[in-house]
Design a protein around this motif. Sequence first.
Motif, PDB file in Angstrom:
ATOM      1  N   PRO A  80       0.831  -1.207   0.000  1.00 55.66           N
ATOM      2  CA  PRO A  80       0.000   0.000   0.000  1.00 55.66           C
ATOM      3  C   PRO A  80       0.861   1.250   0.000  1.00 55.66           C
ATOM      4  O   PRO A  80       2.078   1.196   0.146  1.00 55.66           O
ATOM      5  N   GLY A  81       0.211   2.394  -0.181  1.00 57.46           N
ATOM      6  CA  GLY A  81       0.916   3.641   0.037  1.00 57.46           C
ATOM      7  C   GLY A  81       1.283   3.736   1.502  1.00 57.46           C
ATOM      8  O   GLY A  81       0.561   3.246   2.368  1.00 57.46           O
ATOM      9  N   GLY A  82       2.418   4.345   1.789  1.00 59.24           N
ATOM     10  CA  GLY A  82       2.887   4.375   3.170  1.00 59.24           C
ATOM     11  C   GLY A  82       2.856   5.763   3.779  1.00 59.24           C
ATOM     12  O   GLY A  82       2.338   6.715   3.188  1.00 59.24           O
ATOM     13  N   PRO A  83       3.407   5.895   4.961  1.00 57.48           N
ATOM     14  CA  PRO A  83       3.425   7.193   5.634  1.00 57.48           C
ATOM     15  C   PRO A  83       4.174   8.263   4.851  1.00 57.48           C
ATOM     16  O   PRO A  83       3.860   9.446   4.950  1.00 57.48           O
ATOM     17  N   THR A  84       5.165   7.848   4.053  1.00 54.66           N
ATOM     18  CA  THR A  84       5.872   8.835   3.236  1.00 54.66           C
ATOM     19  C   THR A  84       4.930   9.479   2.236  1.00 54.66           C
ATOM     20  O   THR A  84       5.008  10.686   1.963  1.00 54.66           O
ATOM     21  N   SER A  85       4.020   8.685   1.657  1.00 53.73           N
ATOM     22  CA  SER A  85       3.057   9.244   0.705  1.00 53.73           C
ATOM     23  C   SER A  85       2.126  10.226   1.407  1.00 53.73           C
ATOM     24  O   SER A  85       1.756  11.261   0.839  1.00 53.73           O
ATOM     25  N   ASN A  86       1.747   9.919   2.647  1.00 47.86           N
ATOM     26  CA  ASN A  86       0.911  10.850   3.405  1.00 47.86           C
ATOM     27  C   ASN A  86       1.636  12.177   3.626  1.00 47.86           C
ATOM     28  O   ASN A  86       1.068  13.252   3.458  1.00 47.86           O
ATOM     29  N   LEU A  87       2.903  12.081   3.980  1.00 50.58           N
ATOM     30  CA  LEU A  87       3.688  13.275   4.244  1.00 50.58           C
ATOM     31  C   LEU A  87       3.886  14.110   2.978  1.00 50.58           C
ATOM     32  O   LEU A  87       3.704  15.330   2.978  1.00 50.58           O
ATOM     33  N   ILE A  88       4.254  13.451   1.881  1.00 53.11           N
ATOM     34  CA  ILE A  88       4.494  14.173   0.626  1.00 53.11           C
ATOM     35  C   ILE A  88       3.194  14.787   0.108  1.00 53.11           C
ATOM     36  O   ILE A  88       3.183  15.915  -0.398  1.00 53.11           O
ATOM     37  N   SER A  89       2.095  14.074   0.243  1.00 53.52           N
ATOM     38  CA  SER A  89       0.795  14.624  -0.155  1.00 53.52           C
ATOM     39  C   SER A  89       0.473  15.873   0.649  1.00 53.52           C
ATOM     40  O   SER A  89      -0.004  16.878   0.106  1.00 53.52           O
ATOM     41  N   HIS A  90       0.748  15.812   1.916  1.00 46.91           N
ATOM     42  CA  HIS A  90       0.491  16.957   2.789  1.00 46.91           C
ATOM     43  C   HIS A  90       1.346  18.161   2.383  1.00 46.91           C
ATOM     44  O   HIS A  90       0.848  19.281   2.256  1.00 46.91           O
ATOM     45  N   LEU A  91       2.636  17.933   2.160  1.00 47.89           N
ATOM     46  CA  LEU A  91       3.541  19.023   1.806  1.00 47.89           C
ATOM     47  C   LEU A  91       3.305  19.530   0.385  1.00 47.89           C
ATOM     48  O   LEU A  91       3.716  20.636   0.045  1.00 47.89           O
ATOM     49  N   SER A  92       2.648  18.723  -0.457  1.00 50.09           N
ATOM     50  CA  SER A  92       2.356  19.126  -1.839  1.00 50.09           C
ATOM     51  C   SER A  92       0.992  19.794  -1.973  1.00 50.09           C
ATOM     52  O   SER A  92       0.531  20.017  -3.088  1.00 50.09           O
ATOM     53  N   ARG A  93       0.347  20.083  -0.856  1.00 54.96           N
ATOM     54  CA  ARG A  93      -0.990  20.677  -0.832  1.00 54.96           C
ATOM     55  C   ARG A  93      -2.028  19.765  -1.493  1.00 54.96           C
ATOM     56  O   ARG A  93      -2.953  20.232  -2.163  1.00 54.96           O
ATOM     57  N   GLY A  94      -1.832  18.477  -1.335  1.00 55.16           N
ATOM     58  CA  GLY A  94      -2.844  17.539  -1.784  1.00 55.16           C
ATOM     59  C   GLY A  94      -3.926  17.400  -0.731  1.00 55.16           C
ATOM     60  O   GLY A  94      -3.991  18.182   0.224  1.00 55.16           O
ATOM     61  N   ASP A  95      -4.773  16.395  -0.896  1.00 52.45           N
ATOM     62  CA  ASP A  95      -5.846  16.125   0.066  1.00 52.45           C
ATOM     63  C   ASP A  95      -5.291  15.153   1.106  1.00 52.45           C
ATOM     64  O   ASP A  95      -5.289  13.938   0.902  1.00 52.45           O
TER      65      ASP A  95
END
Length: 285
Positions: A80-95
């Motif tokens: 699955p997507g991991g915590p890194t994806s959550n962090l990068i999404s957050h810093l990229s102004r994603g949802d």
Amino acid sequence: MPDDFFKTLLLPLALITVLFGMGLSLTTADFKRVLMSPRAKLVGLACQLVLLPLIAFGVVFVFRLPGELAVGLMLLAACPGGPTSNLISHLSRGDTALSVTLTAVSSVVTVFTIPWIVGLSMTCFLGGADAIELPFWKTLAQLFVITILPIALGMGVRRLRSGFAEAMARPANIVSVVFLALVIAIAVLREKSLAEQFLLAGPAAVTLNILTMLGGFFVARLCGLTKPQCITISIEGGIQNGTLALAIALGILNSPTIAMPSVIYSLFMFLSGGFMIVCFGWRKQ
């Protein structure tokens, strides 16, 4: 560094640190909003659970990867997507809430799909091998302790001390990225035939990362999702839980060679993730 210390302490601690930092920036209202948008979740899960393994399978054949490296790339695609994806999404102004939701749902689903995909890959690329088994309740408990619990603790801190949480969110994100990078660096240094494995698996791992990120973004765009949702689905499809793949390859399959695509992928995804942050996260609202 002893194997047990690396597998049982550093890997889980890196995940917990990342997710606690994420929890500091989330509220329950974020998740309520995600629940009202089922289309985004379905598109994201389709990209993660269907599109990603299909692309990986094609990449294996195009680059003609040797057996264990082929299995390693498929293992990575099955995670699955991991915590890194959550962090990068957050810093990229994603949802961010969508990112966390996709990670949580896919983490449960992949308890079943990882053994199936890896088993088929071992049959296809290694001529048959012992199937792996992930005990459902034990794995679910581990996922809860390592992922859901740290996020809940971070959200609890934000609820009780919002000013402190807002002040600490950015430093916590920076520390978590550095910590996770150190864990990956340790995994790299532990591999003896590093140069040879990089030459064999590197181009395929990089290609998989780029194709899945592009594919996720354009599929989400075609489905009419918002820009933050497109960014998140792109990242969730292209930034995989390399730490989980490493843990399975080293701890269950006991194969450093199978782990190598995850090591290479985990290194490169910081570059592609950084590209997303520069393109979308550093722009002013």
